[in-house]
Design a protein around this motif. Structure first.
Motif, mmCIF file in Angstrom:
data_model
loop_
_atom_site.group_PDB
_atom_site.id
_atom_site.type_symbol
_atom_site.label_atom_id
_atom_site.label_comp_id
_atom_site.label_asym_id
_atom_site.label_seq_id
_atom_site.Cartn_x
_atom_site.Cartn_y
_atom_site.Cartn_z
ATOM 1 N N ARG A 1 16.612 -10.543 28.636
ATOM 2 C CA ARG A 1 17.809 -10.723 29.454
ATOM 3 C C ARG A 1 18.605 -11.965 29.062
ATOM 4 O O ARG A 1 19.819 -12.013 29.189
ATOM 5 C CB ARG A 1 17.408 -10.800 30.924
ATOM 6 C CG ARG A 1 18.584 -10.842 31.847
ATOM 7 C CD ARG A 1 18.175 -10.624 33.276
ATOM 8 N NE ARG A 1 19.329 -10.802 34.131
ATOM 9 C CZ ARG A 1 19.260 -10.913 35.434
ATOM 10 N NH1 ARG A 1 18.101 -10.861 36.034
ATOM 11 N NH2 ARG A 1 20.348 -11.088 36.142
ATOM 12 N N ASN B 1 10.274 -18.202 40.876
ATOM 13 C CA ASN B 1 10.432 -16.919 41.531
ATOM 14 C C ASN B 1 11.748 -16.267 41.099
ATOM 15 O O ASN B 1 12.812 -16.851 41.251
ATOM 16 C CB ASN B 1 10.422 -17.128 43.048
ATOM 17 C CG ASN B 1 10.341 -15.841 43.812
ATOM 18 O OD1 ASN B 1 10.143 -14.769 43.261
ATOM 19 N ND2 ASN B 1 10.501 -15.949 45.114
ATOM 20 N N PHE B 2 11.651 -15.063 40.561
ATOM 21 C CA PHE B 2 12.826 -14.292 40.145
ATOM 22 C C PHE B 2 12.858 -13.017 40.966
ATOM 23 O O PHE B 2 12.190 -12.037 40.625
ATOM 24 C CB PHE B 2 12.764 -13.963 38.649
ATOM 25 C CG PHE B 2 12.811 -15.181 37.773
ATOM 26 C CD1 PHE B 2 14.019 -15.694 37.342
ATOM 27 C CD2 PHE B 2 11.633 -15.820 37.385
ATOM 28 C CE1 PHE B 2 14.070 -16.823 36.546
ATOM 29 C CE2 PHE B 2 11.676 -16.941 36.580
ATOM 30 C CZ PHE B 2 12.897 -17.444 36.166
ATOM 31 N N GLY B 3 13.585 -13.022 42.082
ATOM 32 C CA GLY B 3 13.668 -11.846 42.940
ATOM 33 C C GLY B 3 12.311 -11.401 43.444
ATOM 34 O O GLY B 3 11.948 -10.234 43.286
ATOM 35 N N ASN B 4 11.557 -12.313 44.024
ATOM 36 C CA ASN B 4 10.205 -12.065 44.528
ATOM 37 C C ASN B 4 9.230 -11.663 43.430
ATOM 38 O O ASN B 4 8.236 -10.991 43.679
ATOM 39 C CB ASN B 4 10.204 -11.012 45.647
ATOM 40 C CG ASN B 4 10.875 -11.528 46.891
ATOM 41 O OD1 ASN B 4 10.757 -12.713 47.222
ATOM 42 N ND2 ASN B 4 11.595 -10.661 47.584
ATOM 43 N N ASN B 5 9.534 -12.067 42.205
ATOM 44 C CA ASN B 5 8.662 -11.802 41.069
ATOM 45 C C ASN B 5 8.317 -13.142 40.410
ATOM 46 O O ASN B 5 9.085 -13.646 39.595
ATOM 47 C CB ASN B 5 9.375 -10.868 40.071
ATOM 48 C CG ASN B 5 8.471 -10.421 38.957
ATOM 49 O OD1 ASN B 5 7.258 -10.522 39.044
ATOM 50 N ND2 ASN B 5 9.078 -9.919 37.889
ATOM 51 N N GLU C 1 7.094 -15.810 37.902
ATOM 52 C CA GLU C 1 6.897 -15.800 36.449
ATOM 53 C C GLU C 1 6.532 -17.204 35.979
ATOM 54 O O GLU C 1 7.197 -18.174 36.338
ATOM 55 C CB GLU C 1 8.155 -15.335 35.716
ATOM 56 C CG GLU C 1 8.501 -13.881 35.902
ATOM 57 C CD GLU C 1 7.560 -12.924 35.179
ATOM 58 O OE1 GLU C 1 6.717 -13.384 34.361
ATOM 59 O OE2 GLU C 1 7.664 -11.715 35.429
#
Length: 158
Positions: free
Chosen positions: A57, A85-89, A91
C-alpha cells in the motif's frame, strides 16, 4: 588531498541520536502530556520490516502516528520496533533511524527533516525534486545543497 568536515552527515547523526533518546524515554516512561509524533520513513529501505500489505500500500514512504495506541516500543542503536493499530489490525514494524524522513511533535511545534542526495536531485524519470515542508523555501544562493532542514509545522496544520 583536500579534507573537509561533513557537517551535513554530522547533523543527521546528531538528529538521529536525538530521536533515539526521545523514543528510548517514551519506551521507558510513556508519552508525557500532549506529546505525540508523526514519523515518516522510506518503506523501501532494506532494513525496514513491515507487513506485506502495508509495503504494498505504501511502496515509497509512509507516515505513522505515535499517540493514543501503540505497544511494545523497543529502541535499539539502529532503529525502533513498535506495534501500531491499523483499523483494529495491530501490526509490528521495525524502522531504522536512517530510514526516517521526518520526525514531528506538533504538540510543541518541533520537527526534523532528513534529506538525501537522491531527494535533492530530479529523479531519473525527470520529476522535479520535492520542495521542503511548507513549500516556500528559496534555493541557497550559493548553489550548495542543504543536507537537513527543520520542518515548518505550518505545513501539517489544517
Amino acid at each position: 588531498m583536500s579534507r573537509s568536515i561533513d557537517y551535513g552527515n554530522l547533523m543527521h547523526d546528531a538528529m538521529r541520536g536525538l530521536i533515539r533518546r526521545v523514543l528510548s524515554d517514551v519506551a521507558e516512561n510513556g508519552l508525557p502530556g500532549a506529546h505525540h509524533f508523526f514519523i515518516s520513513f522510506d518503506t523501501g529501505h532494506p532494513d525496514v520490516e513491515l507487513a506485506d500489505w502495508l509495503s504494498d500500500r505504501f511502496p515509497e514512504d509512509m507516515t505513522v502516528v505515535m499517540q493514543h495506541w501503540f505497544e511494545d516500543l523497543d529502541v535499539d542503536e539502529d532503529g525502533f520496533a513498535i506495534t501500531l493499530n491499523f483499523g483494529n489490525n495491530p501490526e509490528r514494524m521495525y524502522i531504522p533511524f536512517d530510514a526516517i524522513r521526518t520526525f514531528v511533535d506538533p504538540s510543541v511545534e518541533f520537527g526534523l527533516r532528513f534529506e538525501t542526495q537522491e531527494s535533492d536531485e530530479a529523479g531519473e524519470d525527470g520529476d522535479d525534486p520535492l520542495p521542503p515542508a511548507g513549500g516556500d523555501a528559496t534555493p541557497d544562493q550559493s548553489g550548495d545543497k542543504k543536507d537537513a532542514d527543520v520542518v515548518r509545522l505550518d505545513s501539517f496544520r489544517k
